[in-house]
Motif scaffolding. Sequence first.
Motif, PDB file in Angstrom:
ATOM      1  N   LYS A  85     -19.376   0.706 -23.470  1.00  0.00           N
ATOM      2  CA  LYS A  85     -19.898   1.681 -22.512  1.00  0.00           C
ATOM      3  C   LYS A  85     -20.314   1.015 -21.203  1.00  0.00           C
ATOM      4  CE  LYS A  85     -21.213   5.251 -25.691  1.00  0.00           C
ATOM      5  NZ  LYS A  85     -21.995   6.429 -25.856  1.00  0.00           N
ATOM      6  N   ASN A  86     -20.987  -0.134 -21.298  1.00  0.00           N
ATOM      7  CA  ASN A  86     -21.389  -0.844 -20.083  1.00  0.00           C
ATOM      8  C   ASN A  86     -20.179  -1.381 -19.326  1.00  0.00           C
ATOM      9  OD1 ASN A  86     -24.107  -0.383 -20.482  1.00  0.00           O
ATOM     10  ND2 ASN A  86     -24.422  -2.290 -21.592  1.00  0.00           N
ATOM     11  N   ILE A  87     -19.193  -1.857 -20.067  1.00  0.00           N
ATOM     12  CA  ILE A  87     -17.977  -2.354 -19.431  1.00  0.00           C
ATOM     13  C   ILE A  87     -17.265  -1.215 -18.707  1.00  0.00           C
ATOM     14  CG2 ILE A  87     -15.676  -3.303 -19.891  1.00  0.00           C
ATOM     15  CD1 ILE A  87     -17.012  -4.942 -22.176  1.00  0.00           C
ATOM     16  N   ALA A  88     -17.191  -0.054 -19.335  1.00  0.00           N
ATOM     17  CA  ALA A  88     -16.537   1.106 -18.709  1.00  0.00           C
ATOM     18  C   ALA A  88     -17.259   1.518 -17.430  1.00  0.00           C
ATOM     19  CB  ALA A  88     -16.482   2.272 -19.696  1.00  0.00           C
ATOM     20  N   TRP A 142     -16.495  -0.973 -14.747  1.00  0.00           N
ATOM     21  CA  TRP A 142     -15.111  -0.833 -14.291  1.00  0.00           C
ATOM     22  C   TRP A 142     -14.975   0.334 -13.314  1.00  0.00           C
ATOM     23  CZ3 TRP A 142     -12.436  -4.858 -14.404  1.00  0.00           C
ATOM     24  CH2 TRP A 142     -11.062  -4.832 -14.213  1.00  0.00           C
ATOM     25  N   LYS A 143     -15.681   1.425 -13.593  1.00  0.00           N
ATOM     26  CA  LYS A 143     -15.678   2.571 -12.677  1.00  0.00           C
ATOM     27  C   LYS A 143     -16.325   2.194 -11.343  1.00  0.00           C
ATOM     28  CE  LYS A 143     -15.873   5.977 -16.361  1.00  0.00           C
ATOM     29  NZ  LYS A 143     -16.746   6.913 -17.084  1.00  0.00           N
ATOM     30  N   THR A 144     -17.398   1.424 -11.410  1.00  0.00           N
ATOM     31  CA  THR A 144     -18.068   0.968 -10.188  1.00  0.00           C
ATOM     32  C   THR A 144     -17.139   0.079  -9.380  1.00  0.00           C
ATOM     33  OG1 THR A 144     -20.234   1.096 -11.258  1.00  0.00           O
ATOM     34  CG2 THR A 144     -20.077  -0.267  -9.279  1.00  0.00           C
ATOM     35  N   LEU A 145     -16.425  -0.822 -10.054  1.00  0.00           N
ATOM     36  CA  LEU A 145     -15.460  -1.683  -9.359  1.00  0.00           C
ATOM     37  C   LEU A 145     -14.433  -0.830  -8.622  1.00  0.00           C
ATOM     38  CD1 LEU A 145     -14.237  -4.541  -8.830  1.00  0.00           C
ATOM     39  CD2 LEU A 145     -12.842  -4.148 -10.869  1.00  0.00           C
TER      40      LEU A 145
END
Length: 112
Positions: A33-36, A39-42
Amino acid sequence: DVLKLNISSLGKILSRNENWFVIFYSHSDRDIKNIAEMWKTLADKTYGIFKVGACNCKVEEELCEEFSVRETPTILFFSESQEDEEKYTGLKTWEKIFQFGASKMQSFVRVI
């Protein structure tokens, strides 16, 4: 603006017209969840600079095999100026990933 990648969308990356970050993941990854969210922020912060994609290796096994992804999450950078993709191994923060990509971009500045 994270593009979900599959075999049919592979040409977008391989055309090498743009710089791409792609994360290869599995829903069973720890801290997914944190990675997702990162990734959206990136994708949001680098809109217009980098294309950002994601590939679920449980669904798209063939695509993950194509890039020799053996463990997830794995982040690959596809540069418009190099033929081979490069694995990102640094800290998984959008800032560090952005810095990595920016250092790999072609410079068109000749004189300031």
